[in-house]
Design an enzyme around this catalytic site. Structure first.
Site, PDB file in Angstrom:
ATOM      1  CD1 TRP A   1      -3.121   1.417   0.982  1.00 39.12           C
ATOM      2  CD2 TRP A   1      -1.391   2.349   2.096  1.00 39.12           C
ATOM      3  NE1 TRP A   1      -3.361   2.885   1.108  1.00 39.12           N
ATOM      4  CE2 TRP A   1      -2.445   3.456   1.912  1.00 39.12           C
ATOM      5  CE3 TRP A   1      -0.141   2.776   2.979  1.00 39.12           C
ATOM      6  CZ2 TRP A   1      -2.526   4.629   2.497  1.00 39.12           C
ATOM      7  CZ3 TRP A   1      -0.326   3.963   3.338  1.00 39.12           C
ATOM      8  CH2 TRP A   1      -1.181   5.042   3.049  1.00 39.12           C
ATOM      9  CG  HIS A   2       3.347   2.440   3.332  1.00 36.74           C
ATOM     10  ND1 HIS A   2       2.791   1.446   4.161  1.00 36.74           N
ATOM     11  CD2 HIS A   2       3.302   3.557   4.007  1.00 36.74           C
ATOM     12  CE1 HIS A   2       2.470   1.710   5.072  1.00 36.74           C
ATOM     13  NE2 HIS A   2       2.736   2.907   5.365  1.00 36.74           N
ATOM     14  N   GLY A   3       3.957   1.760  -1.283  1.00 35.54           N
ATOM     15  CA  GLY A   3       4.501   2.018  -2.573  1.00 35.54           C
ATOM     16  C   GLY A   3       4.562   0.854  -3.202  1.00 35.54           C
TER      17      GLY A   3
END
Lengths: 514, 404
Positions: free
Chosen positions: A322-324
């Site tokens: 989700w963060h990257g």
């Protein structure tokens, strides 16, 4: 637009507050809500007006699906809505990542093009997925499109959260319309905002050059040595801590100026006693989302230890993703998954075999912090290879130690340059003066993180998180509690002046990239 | 019945004092920041370059920025807006060439390209404007090894220092320059409060239409609507660190050819490649060496360097069939020293003599020149650095005295 800029603080914010609160004062409630929505879209457009349509279409589509899902409670409607959101985020955020994997696996060479990630897409998409699920479950109901637009686009939390539930925010909007204590909200909101501003301008941004230099050196293949690597990673660990903490405070403060209390998103995570405690304190609303909409549906902890471990790993790996869209984030998520599995296993072992070992608090805090700092390496590094290189240097496996890791390569700010000058006057050479400044800053930031109460605690008399959570820690060196007094006016005004002097033009929040 | 929330502070006593105090503090800070912002906005300093170009077309205003001058962006915006058939490119030494000399749309692209990346920027210009004729004024120092190195070193330094203010002071980090500059100027009494108010209310400190902080607060001149530069009779600025650095850099540039320097073959190759690239786009390229006052050359080494340069450019001219004119020795075409604005920049009369000479040798250039106008001006104003134009009168220009 970044909260800690002149454009925002002295241009956007006063105009937005003046227009919207004036409309509220006159009793034009729908115009008041419309004005906040308009300013929120304007806020988003400052980054890239070409992507406004994505936000607009996303809001409109999810509103329609949400209303229909609430009315029909049909599962396929929910699936349609969630899938559309995942497709949107999949295209803009993960197309290149998964396309690259597909090319590698299939031996193909499809041109993937170039995609600019729309700002805040991870946040407003997840918030709307939560809304759809809540509608389908009958927990959320919103017939008014304007109010729904405000719920999603509200600029204090549009770009980097917190990820809020409809039920947490919208009743407050209704209440704020009839509660006309604008001055109280402005005073408390501005005070909270200034504390967050100080964290960003006076701590996070000051640590950034040291972290940037070390991680850039890793990319360039320049060794910085064991001390340099630990120093750079520590600088980053504290930079992201204060950066995200600052954003959360500023978001809470801004929302409060409009009479809305956001949920707590950050609760002194470096004071966590164990890794599970850490995840109850770091990015709390994301953790809550992942727990409610991923971990629990996967089965949670209901089907034995093995299934719990599997579910933990899946949740954390996806949380990392989700963060990257990069393997480094997946690795970071995997590391945290392993930490959680190890911690749960330890608890299980203690319970199963009746082991009665209790470590002192500082051991738990220290161990947790150590492993969290280790995990920040892949989170920040440009590549997996760079992460391994930094680990090698941190543990003394890499070769030579460079002596300029904190002298020539770092671009120092004015206060740091003055401090270096003072140390140099006392006889320190360039290396030593740089080292003293960097280690001094890191130590000071760590002291603040570990010993001072957080913003929610300081303002606990006047701030009630929307999710009902309570900020609290077992220990703080000082018992600071804000009150509208003369001494606090001097503190807050003094901090504000210093922040205004040192505000930089371009220092976006780290979480803006997610 | 609406009840006061428990989370609210009661606005009385200390709380009232706190509330009013904090909001007052914020308002004062807001005013301190907003005042310079209003001034900057009114002066045109913060305008996008497209706005500046549009305004110049309507009012004939001169533009000279005080904070960060995006001259490349400005010149490209001019080119985009006017679609010129003739463009002159080069350094500030070509800025005396004006639209009056041409009977087709013209833009002066002087200082529009980055001297380090001139090839990239000129081809970009060609793609943007697609002019029929490009007059490229090459300064004698452009291909010098030390000059290119010096430029890159200076750029690195300027980047680290975050550029400079209109008043020459460096504020790399503390408080944005846009705010500090104005208050700095006011505190040092380099501008008067009344003058500042004048800019806020009327948009200008001096007479006439002006855009940009430097044009409004310093009577130094600025770019006209055709991209050429109008030098105004300026009041002397105090010598600041930036001034000293600029002068030192200028001296170093001037002396580049005098001390042990040599021509960079790589730069010459890039010049040739650029000319070929321009010609492939159907553009007639005219190269010329920009003029110097009579004191050049002064050393044997410089003579040798300039001889090499002429030979190399002639060679490029032969290889590419581009026209090449050597105006280093401008006296050969009748340019006098007093037609120079300063030790570096030839004035517009000198530039008209130069254009007239090119027209004599190139049919393509002659067709776009207003030959009668050029001859008339030369006849009437020979020996003058600048011409008095209606714009100058409007701007309150005092004519420049020739350089002694």
């Amino acid at each position: 637009m970044v909260f800690s800029t002149y454009d925002f603080l002295f241009f956007f914010l006063p105009i937005c507050l003046a227009v919207s609160l004036f409309l509220r004062h006159l009793g034009f409630f729908r115009s008041y809500i419309a004005s906040i929505v308009l300013f929120s879209f304007l806020f988003y457009a400052f980054w890239n007006p070409n992507y406004l349509w994505i936000l607009g279409i996303s809001i409109f589509f999810n509103y329609l699906v949400g209303v229909y899902a609430y009315r029909t409670r049909e599962f396929p409607v929910l699936i349609l809505g969630v899938s559309a959101n995942l497709l949107l985020i999949g295209y803009y955020k993960y197309k290149l990542f998964f396309g690259g994997i597909a090319n590698d696996l299939l031996g193909t060479s499809f041109t993937l093009g170039h995609v600019i990630l729309p700002l805040g897409i991870s946040f407003f998409t997840f918030q709307q997925i939560a809304w759809l699920v809540d509608c389908w479950q009958g927990k959320a109901k919103e017939r008014d499109f304007l109010s729904y637009s405000l719920f999603i686009s509200f600029f204090p939390q549009l770009i980097a959260g917190p990820i809020v539930h409809h039920a947490e925010i919208m009743p407050q909007v209704t209440r704020s319309l009839v509660n006309s204590n604008i001055r109280s909200d402005l005073t408390i909101g501005l005070s909270i905002f200034i504390v967050g501003l100080a964290k960003k301008v006076l701590i996070a941004d000051r640590l950034a050059p040291f972290a940037d230099y070390m991680f850039a050196s890793a990319v360039d293949g320049q060794p910085v040595g064991m001390l340099g690597a630990w120093s750079g990673v520590s600088a980053y660990a504290l930079q992201i801590y204060f950066d995200f903490s600052a954003y959360s405070d500023m978001a809470i403060g801004l929302a409060r100026m409009f009479g809305i209390d956001l949920p707590l998103n950050f609760n002194s995570p470096y004071k966590a006693h164990n890794i599970q405690d850490f995840w109850r304190r770091w990015h709390m609303t994301l953790s809550r989302f992942l727990r409610d909409y991923l971990y629990f549906p996967l089965g949670g902890n209901r089907h034995g230890q093995l299934m719990r471990w599997r579910n933990l790993m899946i949740t954390m790996l996806l949380g990392g993703l989700w963060h990257g869209a990069n393997w480094t984030f997946v690795f970071w998520g995997g590391l945290h998954g392993l930490y959680l599995v190890a911690f749960r296993s330890w608890l299980w072992t203690k319970q199963r075999f009746g082991v009665d070992i209790a470590f002192p608090t500082f051991v738990g805090v220290g161990l947790t912090l150590f492993f969290v700092v280790l995990a920040w390496v892949p989170f920040r590094a440009e590549s997996f290879a760079a992460s391994l290189d930094i680990y090698a240097q941190m543990f003394g496996i890499a070769g030579a130690t460079s002596s300029d890791w904190m002298s020539e390569g770092v671009i120092y700010g004015v206060p740091e340059t003055i401090a270096r000058g003072v140390f140099a006057g006392a006889g320190a050479n360039a290396f030593m003066s740089g080292a003293l400044v960097q280690l001094g800053l890191i130590s000071l930031a760590l002291m603040i993180a570990l010993t001072l109460p957080n913003t929610a605690e300081i303002f606990s008399r006047f701030f009630s998180p929307a999710d009902g959570s309570v900020a609290g820690n077992a220990w703080s060196a000082l018992r600071l509690r804000w009150a509208p007094s003369m001494i606090w006016l001097l503190y807050i005004a003094g901090i504000f002046v210093i922040c205004v002097i040192f505000m930089r033009r371009q220092a976006p929040f780290l979480y803006f990239q997610f | 019945m609406v009840e006061m929330s428990k989370r609210d502070i009661e606005i009385e006593g200390n709380a009232r004092f706190y509330s009013v105090g904090l909001l007052t503090f914020y308002t004062v800070a807001l005013a301190l920041v907003m005042l310079p912002s209003i001034l900057l906005w009114r002066s045109g300093e913060l305008w996008p370059v497209q706005w500046i170009v549009t305004d110049q077309s309507a009012t004939g205003a001169i533009w000279s920025a005080g904070l960060v001058a995006d001259e490349g962006g400005y010149k490209r915006a001019l080119v985009k807006a006017h679609r010129p058939q003739v463009v002159v490119a080069g350094s500030s030494r070509v800025l005396g060439i004006r639209r009056d000399a041409f009977n087709v749309p013209f833009i002066n692209f002087g200082r529009g390209f980055d001297a380090v990346n001139f090839d990239r920027d000129l081809l970009r210009l060609a793609d943007l404007a697609q002019p029929k004729i490009l007059l490229w004024g090459i300064d004698h120092q452009l291909p010098a090894r030390r000059y290119q190195n010096l430029l890159m070193a200076y750029r690195g330094k300027a980047g680290k220092l975050d550029q400079s203010n209109v008043d020459g002071a460096f504020f790399p980090e503390i408080i944005p320059r846009s705010v500090m500059t104005i208050w700095g100027l006011l505190v040092r009494q380099q501008i008067s409060p009344i003058g500042t108010l004048s800019v806020i209310l009327r948009g200008a400190y001096f007479e006439g239409p002006r855009l940009g902080l430097r044009a409004n607060l310093g009577n130094l001149g600025g770019y006209g609507a055709d991209g050429s530069y109008h030098y105004l009779d300026a009041f002397a600025r105090p010598r600041t660190a930036l001034d000293k650095l600029t002068v030192a850099l200028k001296k170093m540039r001037e002396s580049t050819a005098r001390d042990q320097d040599s021509i960079s073959p790589q730069t010459m190759d890039r010049i040739q490649t650029t000319v070929e690239g321009l010609q492939r786009r159907g553009i007639t390229v005219v190269l010329f060496l920009t003029p110097l006052p009579s004191q050049h050359p002064v050393t044997e080494h410089e003579r040798a360097y300039l001889a090499d340069l002429r030979r190399e450019l002639s060679s490029i001219s032969e290889n590419t069939m581009a026209l090449f004119f050597d105006y280093l020795d401008a006296h050969a075409i009748g340019v006098q020293d007093k037609e120079f604005i300063d030790a570096t920049h030839a004035g517009e009369v000198a530039m008209l003599k130069l254009l007239g000479d090119i027209g004599k040798h190139s049919e393509a250039v002659r067709r776009v020149l207003r030959t009668a106008h050029i001859e008339g001006v030369i006849e009437r104003h020979s020996g003058e650095a600048t011409l008095t134009s209606p714009l100058y009168r409007e701007l309150g220009l005092k004519r420049l005295e020739p350089v002694p």
